[in-house]
Design an enzyme around this catalytic site. Structure first.
Site, mmCIF file in Angstrom:
data_model
loop_
_atom_site.group_PDB
_atom_site.id
_atom_site.type_symbol
_atom_site.label_atom_id
_atom_site.label_comp_id
_atom_site.label_asym_id
_atom_site.label_seq_id
_atom_site.Cartn_x
_atom_site.Cartn_y
_atom_site.Cartn_z
ATOM 1 N N ASP A 1 2.337 -8.753 10.393
ATOM 2 C CA ASP A 1 2.603 -7.996 11.620
ATOM 3 C C ASP A 1 2.127 -8.813 12.816
ATOM 4 O OD1 ASP A 1 -0.183 -7.408 11.333
ATOM 5 O OD2 ASP A 1 0.235 -5.413 10.561
ATOM 6 N N GLU B 1 -9.199 -10.214 -1.003
ATOM 7 C CA GLU B 1 -10.281 -10.438 -0.029
ATOM 8 C C GLU B 1 -11.643 -10.666 -0.669
ATOM 9 O OE1 GLU B 1 -9.922 -7.097 2.651
ATOM 10 O OE2 GLU B 1 -7.859 -7.588 3.152
ATOM 11 N N ASN C 1 -4.932 -12.517 -2.904
ATOM 12 C CA ASN C 1 -4.476 -12.147 -1.557
ATOM 13 C C ASN C 1 -5.654 -12.120 -0.583
ATOM 14 O OD1 ASN C 1 -2.202 -11.041 0.029
ATOM 15 N ND2 ASN C 1 -3.420 -9.163 0.143
ATOM 16 N N GLU D 1 1.452 -9.555 4.297
ATOM 17 C CA GLU D 1 1.144 -8.395 5.152
ATOM 18 C C GLU D 1 1.437 -8.715 6.614
ATOM 19 O OE1 GLU D 1 -2.787 -6.788 4.400
ATOM 20 O OE2 GLU D 1 -2.660 -7.203 2.258
ATOM 21 N N HIS E 1 -1.846 -11.045 9.456
ATOM 22 C CA HIS E 1 -1.973 -10.049 10.537
ATOM 23 C C HIS E 1 -2.308 -10.847 11.789
ATOM 24 C CE1 HIS E 1 -1.846 -6.656 7.821
ATOM 25 N NE2 HIS E 1 -2.784 -7.209 7.073
HETATM 26 O O1 G3I Z 1 -5.043 9.974 3.091
HETATM 27 C C1 G3I Z 1 -6.158 10.303 3.947
HETATM 28 C C2 G3I Z 1 -5.936 11.620 4.596
HETATM 29 O O2 G3I Z 1 -5.906 12.614 3.601
HETATM 30 C C3 G3I Z 1 -7.077 11.854 5.600
HETATM 31 O O3 G3I Z 1 -6.836 13.040 6.280
HETATM 32 C C4 G3I Z 1 -7.158 10.717 6.598
HETATM 33 C C5 G3I Z 1 -8.314 10.859 7.571
HETATM 34 O O4 G3I Z 1 -8.758 9.606 8.040
HETATM 35 O O5 G3I Z 1 -7.341 9.515 5.895
HETATM 36 C C6 G3I Z 1 -6.275 9.228 5.008
HETATM 37 O O6 G3I Z 1 -6.543 8.042 4.351
HETATM 38 C C7 G3I Z 1 -6.389 6.874 5.116
HETATM 39 C C8 G3I Z 1 -5.372 5.993 4.406
HETATM 40 O O7 G3I Z 1 -5.284 4.764 5.066
HETATM 41 C C9 G3I Z 1 -3.967 6.611 4.350
HETATM 42 O O8 G3I Z 1 -3.449 6.744 5.637
HETATM 43 C C10 G3I Z 1 -7.733 6.179 5.170
HETATM 44 O O9 G3I Z 1 -8.631 6.934 5.943
HETATM 45 C C11 G3I Z 1 -7.580 4.809 5.758
HETATM 46 O O10 G3I Z 1 -8.817 4.106 5.626
HETATM 47 C C12 G3I Z 1 -6.498 4.041 5.016
HETATM 48 O O11 G3I Z 1 -6.366 2.807 5.656
HETATM 49 C C13 G3I Z 1 -5.663 1.802 4.924
HETATM 50 C C14 G3I Z 1 -6.594 0.603 4.734
HETATM 51 O O12 G3I Z 1 -5.882 -0.478 4.172
HETATM 52 C C15 G3I Z 1 -7.758 0.942 3.803
HETATM 53 O O13 G3I Z 1 -7.292 1.265 2.514
HETATM 54 C C16 G3I Z 1 -4.446 1.425 5.737
HETATM 55 O O14 G3I Z 1 -3.502 2.513 5.726
HETATM 56 C C17 G3I Z 1 -3.779 0.179 5.144
HETATM 57 O O15 G3I Z 1 -2.779 -0.279 5.997
HETATM 58 C C18 G3I Z 1 -4.836 -0.925 4.998
HETATM 59 O O16 G3I Z 1 -4.204 -2.027 4.393
HETATM 60 C C19 G3I Z 1 -4.994 -3.210 4.273
HETATM 61 C C20 G3I Z 1 -4.596 -3.896 2.977
HETATM 62 O O17 G3I Z 1 -4.739 -3.003 1.892
HETATM 63 C C21 G3I Z 1 -5.424 -5.170 2.742
HETATM 64 N N1 G3I Z 1 -5.327 -6.054 3.897
HETATM 65 C C22 G3I Z 1 -5.626 -5.452 5.197
HETATM 66 C C23 G3I Z 1 -4.749 -4.208 5.413
HETATM 67 C C24 G3I Z 1 -4.970 -3.625 6.791
HETATM 68 O O18 G3I Z 1 -6.285 -3.150 6.919
#
Ligand code: G3I
Length: 356
Positions: free
Chosen positions: A268, A157, A197, A266, A233
């Site tokens: 969905d 990105e 990506n 990715e 997405h």
């Molecule tokens: O692990 C912590 C947990 O300890 C805490 O209690 C909780 C509270 O919010 O947060 C948890 O972390 C979260 C993590 O996902 C694991 O679930 C983060 O807040 C959350 O921001 C994170 O979101 C991820 C996001 O990327 C940011 O990294 C999503 O799961 C993931 O699906 C998303 O994936 C991205 C790709 O990397 C790039 N393209 C877009 C895609 C969708 O946004």
């Protein structure tokens, strides 16, 4: 007379249209068998903790997929939580699982402006120090997983539809950081395929062309880049089929000229971005089946396609409701890990591409 359909607004303002979908889908083959016949990998973004803790999650992952992407555990926040202190435990756990089931791992993501550790936000340094910080990160992570991952999202990105995204890396390093990251990754892992990506590449021909212009300039300079990851997405009707066809046409032509591979990285299909629905109905299930069948057929028509990866695989674990704050059912397996009509639609396209 047909049966009356209950249509009511609940207190959240979303529509309750009769009972939840009822389906009993039996898949004629697994995704991975059908994908192999079609000459591609089929993957899912996964979380190693759920592979360890949820038996049904583990079963479906094992049965259906030939490629796994870490949804979060190879991002910088996870791999370098403190400056100079690397943690590969969860990434290693995923690699071990994938090896055990004969699947490959696609690493995600060496350079991104999100999922950063908090120490980065406080880091003060000149351009040389920022460059050294990023070089160390890319080389250490790619070096650790050398020989264990088949491919990487090296940069995620970095572009808008007209230029460079204004990120922490762009602000400190200028545009050269993208090419540098690919060179560092190749040095650390000469055998992994290296991908750029991004989102918007299946729904915005302008952005797709701009990203391909940037990649073309890098390919011309000899930057070691092997392919493009198109996130996909998407929603039921957005992008439109006409827009998707335009993007697929651009991908076929320009990736062919550039000698680059394609991953749908990715996938969905979100059903409820406007928060209209409270429950997953038969009508939504049928529309989603059709959408997955048609999307997969379009992407499979691109000769450079090496794989299609879902962002998750079960509605029990999807980023969409957390991000958009409405219920949603974007994946091919439901929250009880049963195949949805969407899974049948996707599989039909794979089977057709594989000659069955
Ligand atoms: O692990 C912590 C947990 O300890 C805490 O209690 C909780 C509270 O919010 O947060 C948890 O972390 C979260 C993590 O996902 C694991 O679930 C983060 O807040 C959350 O921001 C994170 O979101 C991820 C996001 O990327 C940011 O990294 C999503 O799961 C993931 O699906 C998303 O994936 C991205 C790709 O990397 C790039 N393209 C877009 C895609 C969708 O946004």
């Amino acid at each position: 007379m047909g049966a009356a359909v209950l249509v009511a607004l609940n207190s959240r303002g979303c529509v309750v249209e009769g009972p939840a979908a009822s389906y009993d889908v039996e898949l004629a083959k697994s995704f991975k068998e059908a994908a192999e016949a079609a000459g591609i990998l089929v993957g899912a973004a996964v979380n190693p903790a759920w592979l360890r803790d949820e038996a049904l999650y583990l079963d479906v992952a094992t049965e259906q997929f030939s490629s796994f992407t870490p949804e979060n555990v190879m991002k910088m926040a996870a791999t370098q939580p403190e400056r100079g202190e690397f943690d590969f435990s969860e990434g290693d756990s995923l690699v071990e699982f994938a090896e055990g089931v004969g699947a490959v791992v696609h690493g995600h993501a060496l350079v991104w402006h999100l999922a950063l550790p908090s120490w980065i936000e406080e880091f003060e340094g000149n351009e040389t120090e920022w460059r050294s910080l990023l070089e160390t990160h890319v080389k250490t992570v790619a070096g650790h997983f050398r020989g264990k991952v088949a491919s990487w999202d090296v940069v995620n990105e970095a572009f808008t539809d007209t230029g460079y995204r204004d990120t922490i890396w762009f602000r400190h390093l200028g545009p050269g950081y993208v090419a540098d990251a690919f060179r560092w990754a190749r040095e650390a892992d000469p055998d992994a395929d290296l991908y750029y990506n991004d989102f918007g590449l299946s729904g915005d021909p302008g952005k797709l062309n701009h990203v391909l212009d940037e990649l073309e300039a890098m390919v011309d300079e000899g930057v070691p880049i092997d392919g493009l990851g198109v996130q996909a997405h998407v929603e039921l009707n957005s992008p439109s089929n006409a827009t998707l066809d335009a993007c697929v046409g651009i991908l076929k032509e320009r990736l062919g000229q550039l000698g680059l591979k394609l991953r749908v990285s990715e996938l969905d299909v979100s059903l409820n971005r406007d928060g209209r629905y409270c429950n997953f109905t038969d009508d939504l299930a049928a529309q989603q089946e059709h959408r997955f069948r048609s999307l997969a057929a379009k992407f499979l028509s691109v000769p450079q396609l090496t794989g299609v990866t879902f962002w998750g695989f079960s509605d029990a674990h999807t980023w969409i409701p957390h991000y958009f704050h409405d219920p949603d059912w974007p994946l091919p397996f439901d929250a009880s890990y049963r195949p949805k009509p969407a899974a049948r639609g996707f599989l039909d396209a794979l089977l057709a591409a594989g000659g069955s």
